[in-house]
Design a protein around this motif. Sequence first.
Motif, PDB file in Angstrom:
ATOM      1  N   ASP A  15      89.267  58.220  38.674  1.00  0.00           N
ATOM      2  CA  ASP A  15      88.203  57.677  39.510  1.00  0.00           C
ATOM      3  C   ASP A  15      86.945  57.607  38.666  1.00  0.00           C
ATOM      4  O   ASP A  15      86.746  58.428  37.760  1.00  0.00           O
ATOM      5  CB  ASP A  15      87.956  58.558  40.737  1.00  0.00           C
ATOM      6  CG  ASP A  15      89.066  58.408  41.769  1.00  0.00           C
ATOM      7  OD1 ASP A  15      89.264  57.277  42.247  1.00  0.00           O
ATOM      8  OD2 ASP A  15      89.721  59.409  42.083  1.00  0.00           O
ATOM      9  N   PHE A  16      86.095  56.650  38.970  1.00  0.00           N
ATOM     10  CA  PHE A  16      84.852  56.470  38.230  1.00  0.00           C
ATOM     11  C   PHE A  16      83.721  56.394  39.236  1.00  0.00           C
ATOM     12  O   PHE A  16      83.826  55.673  40.233  1.00  0.00           O
ATOM     13  CB  PHE A  16      84.933  55.188  37.387  1.00  0.00           C
ATOM     14  CG  PHE A  16      83.856  55.060  36.358  1.00  0.00           C
ATOM     15  CD1 PHE A  16      83.713  55.998  35.347  1.00  0.00           C
ATOM     16  CD2 PHE A  16      82.988  53.987  36.384  1.00  0.00           C
ATOM     17  CE1 PHE A  16      82.727  55.876  34.378  1.00  0.00           C
ATOM     18  CE2 PHE A  16      82.005  53.846  35.425  1.00  0.00           C
ATOM     19  CZ  PHE A  16      81.871  54.797  34.415  1.00  0.00           C
ATOM     20  N   TYR A  17      82.663  57.146  38.984  1.00  0.00           N
ATOM     21  CA  TYR A  17      81.543  57.263  39.915  1.00  0.00           C
ATOM     22  C   TYR A  17      80.235  56.938  39.209  1.00  0.00           C
ATOM     23  O   TYR A  17      80.088  57.195  38.009  1.00  0.00           O
ATOM     24  CB  TYR A  17      81.436  58.695  40.454  1.00  0.00           C
ATOM     25  CG  TYR A  17      82.669  59.179  41.172  1.00  0.00           C
ATOM     26  CD1 TYR A  17      82.796  59.049  42.557  1.00  0.00           C
ATOM     27  CD2 TYR A  17      83.716  59.775  40.480  1.00  0.00           C
ATOM     28  CE1 TYR A  17      83.934  59.497  43.214  1.00  0.00           C
ATOM     29  CE2 TYR A  17      84.852  60.226  41.130  1.00  0.00           C
ATOM     30  CZ  TYR A  17      84.956  60.085  42.495  1.00  0.00           C
ATOM     31  OH  TYR A  17      86.075  60.527  43.148  1.00  0.00           O
ATOM     32  N   ALA A  18      79.273  56.425  39.974  1.00  0.00           N
ATOM     33  CA  ALA A  18      77.931  56.164  39.470  1.00  0.00           C
ATOM     34  C   ALA A  18      76.921  56.799  40.421  1.00  0.00           C
ATOM     35  O   ALA A  18      77.173  56.895  41.629  1.00  0.00           O
ATOM     36  CB  ALA A  18      77.672  54.663  39.365  1.00  0.00           C
ATOM     37  N   ALA A  19      75.789  57.239  39.857  1.00  0.00           N
ATOM     38  CA  ALA A  19      74.734  57.858  40.656  1.00  0.00           C
ATOM     39  C   ALA A  19      73.410  57.659  39.934  1.00  0.00           C
ATOM     40  O   ALA A  19      73.383  57.361  38.733  1.00  0.00           O
ATOM     41  CB  ALA A  19      75.009  59.353  40.844  1.00  0.00           C
ATOM     42  N   PRO A 117      69.357  52.404  34.097  1.00  0.00           N
ATOM     43  CA  PRO A 117      70.178  53.542  33.673  1.00  0.00           C
ATOM     44  C   PRO A 117      70.746  54.283  34.877  1.00  0.00           C
ATOM     45  O   PRO A 117      70.082  54.405  35.906  1.00  0.00           O
ATOM     46  CB  PRO A 117      69.205  54.426  32.896  1.00  0.00           C
ATOM     47  CG  PRO A 117      68.069  53.538  32.543  1.00  0.00           C
ATOM     48  CD  PRO A 117      67.984  52.515  33.636  1.00  0.00           C
ATOM     49  N   ARG A 118      71.968  54.770  34.720  1.00  0.00           N
ATOM     50  CA  ARG A 118      72.656  55.523  35.767  1.00  0.00           C
ATOM     51  C   ARG A 118      73.346  56.728  35.136  1.00  0.00           C
ATOM     52  O   ARG A 118      73.514  56.797  33.921  1.00  0.00           O
ATOM     53  CB  ARG A 118      73.743  54.675  36.425  1.00  0.00           C
ATOM     54  CG  ARG A 118      73.306  53.367  37.035  1.00  0.00           C
ATOM     55  CD  ARG A 118      72.803  53.530  38.457  1.00  0.00           C
ATOM     56  NE  ARG A 118      72.484  52.245  39.040  1.00  0.00           N
ATOM     57  CZ  ARG A 118      73.219  51.635  39.956  1.00  0.00           C
ATOM     58  NH1 ARG A 118      74.321  52.182  40.392  1.00  0.00           N
ATOM     59  NH2 ARG A 118      72.859  50.468  40.430  1.00  0.00           N
ATOM     60  N   ALA A 119      73.776  57.626  35.980  1.00  0.00           N
ATOM     61  CA  ALA A 119      74.648  58.725  35.568  1.00  0.00           C
ATOM     62  C   ALA A 119      76.062  58.327  35.983  1.00  0.00           C
ATOM     63  O   ALA A 119      76.248  57.603  36.965  1.00  0.00           O
ATOM     64  CB  ALA A 119      74.230  60.025  36.239  1.00  0.00           C
ATOM     65  N   PHE A 120      77.057  58.802  35.225  1.00  0.00           N
ATOM     66  CA  PHE A 120      78.447  58.432  35.496  1.00  0.00           C
ATOM     67  C   PHE A 120      79.349  59.652  35.397  1.00  0.00           C
ATOM     68  O   PHE A 120      79.077  60.570  34.622  1.00  0.00           O
ATOM     69  CB  PHE A 120      78.935  57.378  34.490  1.00  0.00           C
ATOM     70  CG  PHE A 120      78.177  56.087  34.540  1.00  0.00           C
ATOM     71  CD1 PHE A 120      78.512  55.094  35.444  1.00  0.00           C
ATOM     72  CD2 PHE A 120      77.111  55.865  33.680  1.00  0.00           C
ATOM     73  CE1 PHE A 120      77.809  53.897  35.493  1.00  0.00           C
ATOM     74  CE2 PHE A 120      76.395  54.674  33.715  1.00  0.00           C
ATOM     75  CZ  PHE A 120      76.743  53.688  34.619  1.00  0.00           C
ATOM     76  N   VAL A 121      80.424  59.641  36.167  1.00  0.00           N
ATOM     77  CA  VAL A 121      81.490  60.640  36.052  1.00  0.00           C
ATOM     78  C   VAL A 121      82.815  59.887  36.032  1.00  0.00           C
ATOM     79  O   VAL A 121      83.084  59.072  36.917  1.00  0.00           O
ATOM     80  CB  VAL A 121      81.488  61.658  37.221  1.00  0.00           C
ATOM     81  CG1 VAL A 121      82.763  62.499  37.206  1.00  0.00           C
ATOM     82  CG2 VAL A 121      80.274  62.555  37.171  1.00  0.00           C
ATOM     83  N   LEU A 122      83.612  60.164  34.993  1.00  0.00           N
ATOM     84  CA  LEU A 122      84.981  59.658  34.923  1.00  0.00           C
ATOM     85  C   LEU A 122      85.879  60.856  35.170  1.00  0.00           C
ATOM     86  O   LEU A 122      85.854  61.824  34.413  1.00  0.00           O
ATOM     87  CB  LEU A 122      85.269  59.057  33.543  1.00  0.00           C
ATOM     88  CG  LEU A 122      86.704  58.585  33.299  1.00  0.00           C
ATOM     89  CD1 LEU A 122      87.096  57.467  34.270  1.00  0.00           C
ATOM     90  CD2 LEU A 122      86.873  58.135  31.859  1.00  0.00           C
ATOM     91  N   GLU A 123      86.624  60.819  36.274  1.00  0.00           N
ATOM     92  CA  GLU A 123      87.519  61.925  36.625  1.00  0.00           C
ATOM     93  C   GLU A 123      88.954  61.486  36.351  1.00  0.00           C
ATOM     94  O   GLU A 123      89.411  60.481  36.884  1.00  0.00           O
ATOM     95  CB  GLU A 123      87.347  62.314  38.083  1.00  0.00           C
ATOM     96  CG  GLU A 123      88.194  63.513  38.468  1.00  0.00           C
ATOM     97  CD  GLU A 123      87.902  63.994  39.881  1.00  0.00           C
ATOM     98  OE1 GLU A 123      86.880  64.670  40.063  1.00  0.00           O
ATOM     99  OE2 GLU A 123      88.701  63.657  40.782  1.00  0.00           O
ATOM    100  N   LEU A 124      89.644  62.265  35.507  1.00  0.00           N
ATOM    101  CA  LEU A 124      91.011  61.955  35.099  1.00  0.00           C
ATOM    102  C   LEU A 124      91.961  63.036  35.579  1.00  0.00           C
ATOM    103  O   LEU A 124      91.589  64.213  35.608  1.00  0.00           O
ATOM    104  CB  LEU A 124      91.077  61.871  33.568  1.00  0.00           C
ATOM    105  CG  LEU A 124      90.115  60.874  32.927  1.00  0.00           C
ATOM    106  CD1 LEU A 124      89.957  61.163  31.453  1.00  0.00           C
ATOM    107  CD2 LEU A 124      90.615  59.462  33.153  1.00  0.00           C
ATOM    108  N   ARG A 125      93.199  62.654  35.938  1.00  0.00           N
ATOM    109  CA  ARG A 125      94.187  63.605  36.419  1.00  0.00           C
ATOM    110  C   ARG A 125      95.534  63.376  35.736  1.00  0.00           C
ATOM    111  O   ARG A 125      95.979  62.245  35.594  1.00  0.00           O
ATOM    112  CB  ARG A 125      94.332  63.484  37.940  1.00  0.00           C
ATOM    113  CG  ARG A 125      93.084  63.956  38.677  1.00  0.00           C
ATOM    114  CD  ARG A 125      93.146  63.674  40.167  1.00  0.00           C
ATOM    115  NE  ARG A 125      93.228  62.266  40.519  1.00  0.00           N
ATOM    116  CZ  ARG A 125      92.201  61.417  40.476  1.00  0.00           C
ATOM    117  NH1 ARG A 125      91.016  61.823  40.092  1.00  0.00           N
ATOM    118  NH2 ARG A 125      92.371  60.155  40.832  1.00  0.00           N
ATOM    119  N   ASP A 126      96.155  64.488  35.321  1.00  0.00           N
ATOM    120  CA  ASP A 126      97.509  64.490  34.771  1.00  0.00           C
ATOM    121  C   ASP A 126      98.234  65.650  35.426  1.00  0.00           C
ATOM    122  O   ASP A 126      98.128  66.794  34.986  1.00  0.00           O
ATOM    123  CB  ASP A 126      97.477  64.657  33.242  1.00  0.00           C
ATOM    124  CG  ASP A 126      98.878  64.679  32.626  1.00  0.00           C
ATOM    125  OD1 ASP A 126      99.856  64.350  33.328  1.00  0.00           O
ATOM    126  OD2 ASP A 126      98.998  65.036  31.442  1.00  0.00           O
TER     127      ASP A 126
END
Length: 184
Positions: A15-19, A117-126
Amino acid sequence: MAGDTDNPRLWEGADFYAAPVGTTAPTNVATPLDPAWLPVGLLSEDGASESRDQDSTDFYAWGGVLVRTAKSKHKRQIVVTCLEENLVVFGLVNPGSSAVTATGVTTRTVKVPKADPRAFVLELRDGEVTKRRVIPKGEVESVGEVTLSDSALTAYELTITIYPAADGTLYLDITDDPQAVVTP
């Protein structure tokens, strides 16, 4: 064979998020994100990619012996392809533009892009392993060509330039991966 076959990661979900820049960032992989983190929606099966670019200058002593290399202009980028045409993606693709809905009809006014400009989170799952890449400040530098067709999904390839903090930090990787444990 040296190594452990449990170590390689195949990120099966993401999932990818922006804030807004300055939004409370996650400090672990279990706590839900602050509500200000908005998901961009479905991502392309191609995943995300990271690129690095920097200049280097070699210095030689008399006789042609390499004695030092100076590095400068380091640039890091991440590329994701968004498959949804939602309001979050619209804002990333068209910073400074607006959308208004009245009587069930939405009108989007697209303007010349402004710095955003934004902040981002890339959440990865395995499987049971999760990794959150927290980018405190970045900006969509370019948007790939957008196809409007009956034979291909409309997709928005975003190239995000990551800006370093004053101490040089580009991002934080937070993970519960047992292979990442640091032992004294």
